[in-house]
Design an enzyme around this catalytic site. Sequence first.
Site, PDB file in Angstrom:
ATOM      1  N   CYS A  58      23.037   3.200 -28.993  1.00 15.53           N
ATOM      2  CA  CYS A  58      22.887   4.172 -30.076  1.00 15.53           C
ATOM      3  C   CYS A  58      21.515   4.001 -30.719  1.00 15.53           C
ATOM      4  O   CYS A  58      21.172   2.906 -31.171  1.00 15.53           O
ATOM      5  CB  CYS A  58      23.994   3.985 -31.109  1.00 15.53           C
ATOM      6  SG  CYS A  58      23.798   5.123 -32.503  1.00 15.53           S
ATOM      7  N   HIS A  81      15.934  -4.985 -16.781  1.00 15.41           N
ATOM      8  CA  HIS A  81      15.654  -3.548 -16.879  1.00 15.41           C
ATOM      9  C   HIS A  81      16.855  -2.758 -17.401  1.00 15.41           C
ATOM     10  O   HIS A  81      16.888  -1.538 -17.272  1.00 15.41           O
ATOM     11  CB  HIS A  81      15.219  -2.992 -15.511  1.00 15.41           C
ATOM     12  CG  HIS A  81      13.832  -3.416 -15.111  1.00 15.41           C
ATOM     13  ND1 HIS A  81      13.293  -3.189 -13.868  1.00 15.41           N
ATOM     14  CD2 HIS A  81      12.855  -4.050 -15.820  1.00 15.41           C
ATOM     15  CE1 HIS A  81      12.055  -3.677 -13.810  1.00 15.41           C
ATOM     16  NE2 HIS A  81      11.773  -4.211 -14.974  1.00 15.41           N
TER      17      HIS A  81
HETATM   18  P1  OAD Z   1      11.582  -0.920  -4.723  1.00 14.40           P
HETATM   19  O1  OAD Z   1      12.276   0.313  -4.254  1.00 14.40           O
HETATM   20  O2  OAD Z   1      10.210  -0.776  -5.240  1.00 14.40           O
HETATM   21  O3  OAD Z   1      11.528  -1.998  -3.554  1.00 14.40           O
HETATM   22  C1  OAD Z   1      12.677  -2.348  -2.826  1.00 14.40           C
HETATM   23  C2  OAD Z   1      12.275  -3.347  -1.754  1.00 14.40           C
HETATM   24  O4  OAD Z   1      13.447  -3.750  -1.073  1.00 14.40           O
HETATM   25  C3  OAD Z   1      11.308  -2.773  -0.702  1.00 14.40           C
HETATM   26  O5  OAD Z   1      10.207  -3.667  -0.536  1.00 14.40           O
HETATM   27  C4  OAD Z   1      12.161  -2.715   0.580  1.00 14.40           C
HETATM   28  O6  OAD Z   1      11.421  -3.017   1.744  1.00 14.40           O
HETATM   29  C5  OAD Z   1      13.181  -3.803   0.309  1.00 14.40           C
HETATM   30  N1  OAD Z   1      14.464  -3.611   1.003  1.00 14.40           N
HETATM   31  C6  OAD Z   1      15.099  -2.457   1.322  1.00 14.40           C
HETATM   32  N2  OAD Z   1      16.259  -2.699   1.941  1.00 14.40           N
HETATM   33  C7  OAD Z   1      16.376  -4.046   2.024  1.00 14.40           C
HETATM   34  C8  OAD Z   1      17.352  -4.940   2.565  1.00 14.40           C
HETATM   35  N3  OAD Z   1      18.469  -4.493   3.160  1.00 14.40           N
HETATM   36  N4  OAD Z   1      17.134  -6.270   2.477  1.00 14.40           N
HETATM   37  C9  OAD Z   1      15.996  -6.754   1.907  1.00 14.40           C
HETATM   38  N5  OAD Z   1      15.043  -5.967   1.367  1.00 14.40           N
HETATM   39  C10 OAD Z   1      15.224  -4.633   1.426  1.00 14.40           C
HETATM   40  O7  OAD Z   1      12.557  -1.595  -5.806  1.00 14.40           O
HETATM   41  P2  OAD Z   1      12.230  -2.716  -6.893  1.00 14.40           P
HETATM   42  O8  OAD Z   1      11.158  -3.621  -6.429  1.00 14.40           O
HETATM   43  O9  OAD Z   1      13.513  -3.305  -7.315  1.00 14.40           O
HETATM   44  O10 OAD Z   1      12.294  -0.053 -12.704  1.00 14.40           O
HETATM   45  O11 OAD Z   1      11.678  -1.837  -8.077  1.00 14.40           O
HETATM   46  C11 OAD Z   1      11.311  -2.467  -9.273  1.00 14.40           C
HETATM   47  C12 OAD Z   1      11.492  -1.522 -10.414  1.00 14.40           C
HETATM   48  O12 OAD Z   1      10.769  -0.316 -10.156  1.00 14.40           O
HETATM   49  C13 OAD Z   1      12.904  -1.054 -10.633  1.00 14.40           C
HETATM   50  O13 OAD Z   1      13.686  -1.966 -11.372  1.00 14.40           O
HETATM   51  C14 OAD Z   1      12.712   0.231 -11.352  1.00 14.40           C
HETATM   52  C15 OAD Z   1      11.622   0.805 -10.505  1.00 14.40           C
HETATM   53  O14 OAD Z   1      10.816   1.757 -11.046  1.00 14.40           O
HETATM   54  C16 OAD Z   1      12.605   0.784 -13.713  1.00 14.40           C
HETATM   55  O15 OAD Z   1      13.243   1.810 -13.545  1.00 14.40           O
HETATM   56  C17 OAD Z   1      12.080   0.336 -15.039  1.00 14.40           C
END
Ligand code: OAD
Length: 251
Positions: free
Chosen positions: A130, A122
């Site tokens: 640029c 991502h």
């Molecule tokens: P999310 O915010 O959707 O999910 C984060 C996950 O981490 C949740 O299920 C939480 O329960 C878990 N979590 C939080 N703290 C934790 C800890 N200490 N240990 C283990 N797990 C924990 O984030 P992503 O799944 O990474 O994309 O989101 C995916 C994509 O959506 C991102 O890369 C971004 C976003 O929109 C773009 O911006 C293109």
Amino acid sequence: MRGSKRGSLVFEWKTTFKNVVVLTGAGISAESGVATFRDNGGLWAEHRIEDVATPDAFAMNPVLVQDFYNKRRAQLKEVEPNAGHRALTRLQQELDGNVTIITQNVDDLHERSGSHDIIHMHGELRKVRCRACATVHQWQEDCFQETACPTCGRQVVLRPHIVWFGEMPFYMDLITQKLQVCDLFISVGTSGNVYPAAGFVTHVQQVGHAHTIEINLESSEGVSYFAEARHGRAGDLLPALIDEILSVKVA
Ligand code: OAD
């Protein structure tokens, strides 16, 4: 030999793993103080995706979008890798095999922990691109519309090197190759809401020769696709899992 358990399913680790793929999401950086996206108080509770994370948003209000990413880039100066990042670095150092980290995160905490073979699908906060000459620049400071591209000198051309909604993630061919050959797939700290990353576990399952493990604070959207799930903080669970993986000895 180690056994691990989810419900009634017991997986016996009889072999050392040779091609490990770890998919990381915002949860692995949460314990470092980086905001997740979808938890209470996460980034998407404070900002609308369509205002800051799409090509249209950048076209409509580039100042707002640059400001959003400038603040997140500045925050990287305040945070450090945590025990979860360090556990993966240890796995890379000590496993007699390949360990690839595919991350949805745009921070650089895996790098600063000492990891290598990191695929930023991502994009990266500490890079800008640029739109005129396509050069990708390392970038530590704020970026503004009037900031000139260091390569071609033009203004109003630099954008965050981030994959926005509606854009194609980076390195998908390389990722597919890694998923095809992996024998252990670990997903850490991702809610399983965003494709294609959310579909990697089913891809691996269809190939059919990898064990799959989810590590997350709670069940993700895709938990049922994993052979095994461990729920809790990545900073606690990952070091324990890596100890188990590294302790397997082939007779
Ligand atoms: P999310 O915010 O959707 O999910 C984060 C996950 O981490 C949740 O299920 C939480 O329960 C878990 N979590 C939080 N703290 C934790 C800890 N200490 N240990 C283990 N797990 C924990 O984030 P992503 O799944 O990474 O994309 O989101 C995916 C994509 O959506 C991102 O890369 C971004 C976003 O929109 C773009 O911006 C293109």
